[in-house]
Design a protein around this motif. Structure first.
Motif, PDB file in Angstrom:
ATOM      1  N   GLY A 153       0.858  -1.258  -0.037  1.00  0.00           N
ATOM      2  CA  GLY A 153       0.109  -0.096   0.011  1.00  0.00           C
ATOM      3  C   GLY A 153       0.653   1.273   0.123  1.00  0.00           C
ATOM      4  O   GLY A 153       0.465   2.390  -0.073  1.00  0.00           O
ATOM      5  N   TYR A 154       2.143   1.143   0.289  1.00  0.00           N
ATOM      6  CA  TYR A 154       2.925   2.347   0.195  1.00  0.00           C
ATOM      7  C   TYR A 154       3.144   3.008  -1.224  1.00  0.00           C
ATOM      8  O   TYR A 154       3.475   2.119  -2.032  1.00  0.00           O
ATOM      9  CB  TYR A 154       4.239   2.206   0.941  1.00  0.00           C
ATOM     10  CG  TYR A 154       5.226   3.613   0.798  1.00  0.00           C
ATOM     11  CD1 TYR A 154       4.843   4.421   1.616  1.00  0.00           C
ATOM     12  CD2 TYR A 154       6.238   3.447  -0.145  1.00  0.00           C
ATOM     13  CE1 TYR A 154       5.767   5.612   1.456  1.00  0.00           C
ATOM     14  CE2 TYR A 154       7.224   4.582  -0.334  1.00  0.00           C
ATOM     15  CZ  TYR A 154       6.918   5.489   0.795  1.00  0.00           C
ATOM     16  OH  TYR A 154       7.793   6.596   0.719  1.00  0.00           O
ATOM     17  N   GLN A 155       2.839   4.304  -1.207  1.00  0.00           N
ATOM     18  CA  GLN A 155       2.974   4.751  -2.690  1.00  0.00           C
ATOM     19  C   GLN A 155       4.103   5.558  -2.865  1.00  0.00           C
ATOM     20  O   GLN A 155       4.041   6.888  -2.274  1.00  0.00           O
ATOM     21  CB  GLN A 155       1.631   5.658  -3.149  1.00  0.00           C
ATOM     22  CG  GLN A 155       0.463   4.538  -3.263  1.00  0.00           C
ATOM     23  CD  GLN A 155       0.430   3.724  -4.352  1.00  0.00           C
ATOM     24  OE1 GLN A 155       1.117   3.885  -5.421  1.00  0.00           O
ATOM     25  NE2 GLN A 155      -0.070   2.336  -4.065  1.00  0.00           N
ATOM     26  N   PRO A 156       5.425   5.246  -3.157  1.00  0.00           N
ATOM     27  CA  PRO A 156       6.699   6.149  -3.231  1.00  0.00           C
ATOM     28  C   PRO A 156       6.227   7.470  -3.982  1.00  0.00           C
ATOM     29  O   PRO A 156       5.835   7.444  -5.007  1.00  0.00           O
ATOM     30  CB  PRO A 156       7.419   5.288  -3.785  1.00  0.00           C
ATOM     31  CG  PRO A 156       6.863   4.279  -4.659  1.00  0.00           C
ATOM     32  CD  PRO A 156       5.362   4.062  -4.167  1.00  0.00           C
ATOM     33  N   ALA A 157       7.033   8.429  -3.817  1.00  0.00           N
ATOM     34  CA  ALA A 157       6.933   9.692  -4.204  1.00  0.00           C
ATOM     35  C   ALA A 157       7.699   9.359  -5.638  1.00  0.00           C
ATOM     36  O   ALA A 157       8.552   8.432  -5.801  1.00  0.00           O
ATOM     37  CB  ALA A 157       7.622  10.847  -3.333  1.00  0.00           C
ATOM     38  N   VAL A 158       7.999  10.479  -6.276  1.00  0.00           N
ATOM     39  CA  VAL A 158       8.871  10.461  -7.812  1.00  0.00           C
ATOM     40  C   VAL A 158      10.292   9.763  -7.467  1.00  0.00           C
ATOM     41  O   VAL A 158      10.853  10.571  -6.612  1.00  0.00           O
ATOM     42  CB  VAL A 158       8.744  11.796  -8.474  1.00  0.00           C
ATOM     43  CG1 VAL A 158       9.503  12.877  -7.700  1.00  0.00           C
ATOM     44  CG2 VAL A 158       9.447  11.463  -9.610  1.00  0.00           C
ATOM     45  N   LEU A 159      10.496   9.038  -8.289  1.00  0.00           N
ATOM     46  CA  LEU A 159      11.948   8.440  -8.155  1.00  0.00           C
ATOM     47  C   LEU A 159      12.325   8.017  -9.609  1.00  0.00           C
ATOM     48  O   LEU A 159      11.805   7.773 -10.452  1.00  0.00           O
ATOM     49  CB  LEU A 159      12.032   7.026  -7.408  1.00  0.00           C
ATOM     50  CG  LEU A 159      11.817   7.135  -5.821  1.00  0.00           C
ATOM     51  CD1 LEU A 159      11.709   5.674  -5.341  1.00  0.00           C
ATOM     52  CD2 LEU A 159      12.844   7.834  -5.127  1.00  0.00           C
ATOM     53  N   ASP A 160      13.702   8.382  -9.714  1.00  0.00           N
ATOM     54  CA  ASP A 160      14.624   8.167 -11.036  1.00  0.00           C
ATOM     55  C   ASP A 160      15.957   7.499 -10.839  1.00  0.00           C
ATOM     56  O   ASP A 160      16.635   8.223 -10.552  1.00  0.00           O
ATOM     57  CB  ASP A 160      14.469   9.425 -11.673  1.00  0.00           C
ATOM     58  CG  ASP A 160      15.016   9.223 -13.338  1.00  0.00           C
ATOM     59  OD1 ASP A 160      15.469   8.071 -13.588  1.00  0.00           O
ATOM     60  OD2 ASP A 160      15.386  10.054 -13.828  1.00  0.00           O
TER      61      ASP A 160
END
Length: 728
Positions: free
Chosen positions: A492-499
């Motif tokens: 359920g954890y939705q990570p913030a933007v990652l690249d």
């Protein structure tokens, strides 16, 4: 008739003697064949390590590589001569019946040795991938840690079945070739020919086992063939690295006197350490008792009364030790493109004080924890029989003596490495873990190593609230677990933007694995930030001192084949929150070098008063000349224990130091002629490290420790269930 049978009988006797020694001769040929095949196989292992673990920008000289492979082969042959050769020649000392049985055992022993060497070669390769080091003392954590969790991590992260199959196949090929060549021997030897062969082979084996024709045999110190750390790391094979790790492990043996550890820092005696630390003049003579008294006084300090606190309450002291919170990854943080901080961002950038140039005590969780709590260069300490002692350097005991409630909270099991009993001996009132958290929050998400960080922080908030209601100051140390291999985030954890692409060629794993590691790293930071936000909204932070740091760097995502990025290899963030009036007018020296040793030195200087405490590190809010980041890590076995970094450069090893200066590119470069300032810092740091080693040994050896079944005082609480009951 008699004349014709005489020669025939003699010939038959000779043939019988030849055949009697044929099994040994075949084993002898097999021994030399296996030795050659093993050396070739280990050379291929070095080549694989060099090709698979070296960064793209690594460009060593061909001469250095040649020296590394040559020295590695010498160590290979030295150990093979002992493991394979010595048992073979022991057969000559045995009667015929025992010799035949021994020779049958030898055939199996040779297979076992080859299997072990190949296994350790593969282990060493993947160990380097994980720890950026050949096998070292941390490997024994597999037995001392949660073995089931470690096994699951290995199963998930590595191709175990393929590796086992490859090891068995390589061993089978080597043994098959050796036995095939041995069976081709059809003519035996006896008499003086056999004796000559055996003596010549024994002398050659003895020479190879010595490893050198010079005055001294081949030793660990000869592994330093270059100023390039990766080149030096190519020298030891897995077996040799394991031997060095065992010696490193035995460094935690206290010996018979408190001065037993001086040799690990290149010092002769306690008086020698005092002189190097500037605590004894060269022309001053002290006897043993006087030297010990001076050392004890130097290792203590008095915190003065603070008038500014007369109108303020005793502050809470909270410390979060974050699993795998390495410094390097923060170089790639970008809120718009690659958010690695989440809700921790305002605390790291402005709200709290962020010390970005810091080193961990050690390179493993438990080892760093012992450093933080006991300032002990000797590890493991609390797991040994000496863990039943209380130590004057215990931070929990200092706070307990000052009237604090002292609590240790782990997201993992409280029984991990005997923390549930060991920490009670060091001044903690309560030791809480996964079971207590799940008892209160049965819906908490879990993983291989414990509950997820957000649930541990939720429980920590409850502990703080209860302490606030009771009106008693709280000293709370927390240990998270989520950011640990195998990496994953809670459902359920939705990570913030990652690249992951922002890391470019610096990333040592593929993009998918990189994203997983970064997501877990972000989750842990976000959970910490949310915890701080909640305490702030509760009004607690106005009278709470808070610090957070990583236990060690972030595993797997970066490779550090040499010392040029030592600051990142062992780098961890440190953030500290000091509210008024507890700052005492001090200014945070965030641009200076710091380390784990400075965390509690700072917190105690701003929370305790009018008391004696053990000396450690420095107050990061006070002016310091030539600040140094000191670590207890043994980065290079040949150099000895200890690492430090300063504005002058860096030193690896206190016994046989390797000096580095800062290059124009901001990376460390080997210093053929180290500056006087750097050498002076090395002399002082090794002396101070040796004195702290002496402190632990002297207290551990004061009297026989209690029997292992000794129980903690009844007033303390050692189990999850009891601890949970007292918190409610």
């Amino acid at each position: 008739m008699n004349a014709s049978t005489g020669p025939k009988t003699a010939r038959q006797t000779g043939n019988q003697n030849n055949q009697k020694w044929m099994p040994w001769l075949r084993l002898h040929r097999q021994y030399w064949t296996l030795l050659i095949l093993a050396v070739l196989g280990l050379a291929l292992g070095r080549l694989a390590l060099m090709m698979g673990q070296a960064p793209a920008q690594w460009h060593p000289s061909g001469q250095d590589i040649t020296r590394a492979f040559w020295m590695g082969a010498r160590f290979d042959i030295k150990n093979l001569a002992v493991l394979l050769g010595l048992p073979l020649f022991l057969a000559f000392l045995m009667p015929a019946g025992l010799r035949r049985f021994w020779q049958k055992l030898l055939s199996g022993w040779q297979v076992l040795v080859m299997l072990l060497l190949n296994l350790l070669m593969v282990v060493n390769y993947y160990y380097f991938q994980f720890y950026n080091s050949p096998i070292n003392g941390l490997i024994f954590g597999i037995a001392e840690d949660d073995t089931a969790a470690v096994s699951l991590t290995l199963w998930n992260d590595f191709p175990v079945i393929w590796l086992v199959g490859g090891i068995l196949l390589l061993t089978a090929i080597q043994v098959f070739i050796a036995r095939w060549w041995a069976r081709r021997l059809s003519t035996g030897l006896s008499g003086w020919r056999l004796a000559a062969l055996a003596i010549a082979s024994l002398l050659l084996t003895a020479g190879l086992a010595r490893g050198s024709l010079g005055t001294f045999p081949l030793r660990t110190m000869h592994m330093a063939v270059s100023s390039d750390a990766l080149v030096n790391n190519l020298v030891p094979n897995g077996w040799v690295a394991l031997q060095m790790a065992w010696k490193e492990r035995n460094a935690s043996d206290m010996g018979s006197t408190p001065e037993a550890g001086m040799k690990f820092y290149g010092l002769e005696s306690l008086q020698d350490a005092l002189q190097q630390a500037g605590l004894q003049s060269a022309d001053e003579s002290l006897n043993a008792a006087q030297a010990a008294e001076r050392a004890r006084n130097a290792l203590q300090q008095t915190l003065p009364p603070q008038e500014a606190w007369q109108q303020a309450r005793q502050p809470n002291v909270l410390v979060a030790v974050m699993e795998g919170w390495g410094r390097h990854l923060l170089e790639y943080d970008d809120p718009a493109r690659n958010d690695l901080l989440g809700r921790l961002r305002p605390w790291l950038h402005g709200k709290a004080d962020y010390f970005s140039q810091a080193l961990s005590y050690q390179h493993g969780t438990y080892q760093s924890l012992e450093g933080l709590l006991l300032d002990s260069p000797i590890t493991p300490l609390m797991q040994s029989r000496y863990g039943y002692h209380g130590y004057s350097s215990s931070v929990a005991q200092a706070y307990r003596d000052a009237g604090y409630q002292t609590v240790f909270l782990s997201a993992g099991q409280d029984s991990w490495r005997k923390l549930d009993t060991a920490l009670l001996q060091q001044g903690f009132d309560q030791v809480l873990g996964e079971s207590a958290i799940l008892e209160r929050y049965p819906q908490a998400t879990t993983h291989t190593w414990g509950v997820d960080d957000e649930w541990m922080f939720r429980y920590a908030r409850d502990i703080v609230a209860q302490a606030e209601a009771a009106g008693k100051p709280l000293m709370l140390v927390m240990l998270t677990t989520t950011n640990h291999p195998p990496f994953r985030t809670p459902p359920g954890y939705q990570p913030a933007v990652l690249d992951p692409g922002t890391l470019g060629s610096a990333m040592a794993v593929d993009a998918e694995q990189g994203r997983t590691i970064m997501s877990t790293y972000q989750y842990a930071n976000d959970a910490l930030g949310h915890f701080l936000d909640q305490l702030d909204s509760d009004g607690v932070m106005a009278h709470t001192l808070f610090a957070a740091t990583g236990d060690h760097n972030t595993r797997q995502i970066f490779a550090y084949p040499d010392a040029s990025q030592l600051n990142f290899k062992y780098g961890v963030p440190i953030i500290i929150w000091l509210p008024e009036p507890y700052r005492l007018g001090g200014q945070a020296h965030t641009g200076e070098w710091a380390s784990h040793q400075d965390i509690f030195a700072t917190l105690m200087a701003h929370s305790l008063q009018d008391t004696r405490i053990a000396t450690r590190g420095r107050d990061l809010y006070a002016d310091t000349a030539a600040p140094v980041a000191l670590s207890f890590i043994g980065d290079d076995a040949a150099a000895g224990m200890g690492v430090f970094i300063s504005a002058e450069g860096a030193v690896i090893g206190m016994e046989h130091p390797q000096f580095y200066h800062w290059g124009a590119d901001g990376k460390l470069q080997a210093a053929a002629a180290p500056s006087y300032a750097l050498q002076t810092q090395w002399q002082k740091q090794r002396a101070e490290l040796a004195l702290r080693d002496w402190r632990i040994r002297s207290e551990a050896l004061q009297s026989p420790p209690p029997l292992p079944d000794a129980r903690p005082p009844a007033a303390h609480t050692s189990t999850d269930n009891k601890a949970a009951a007292t918190i409610d």
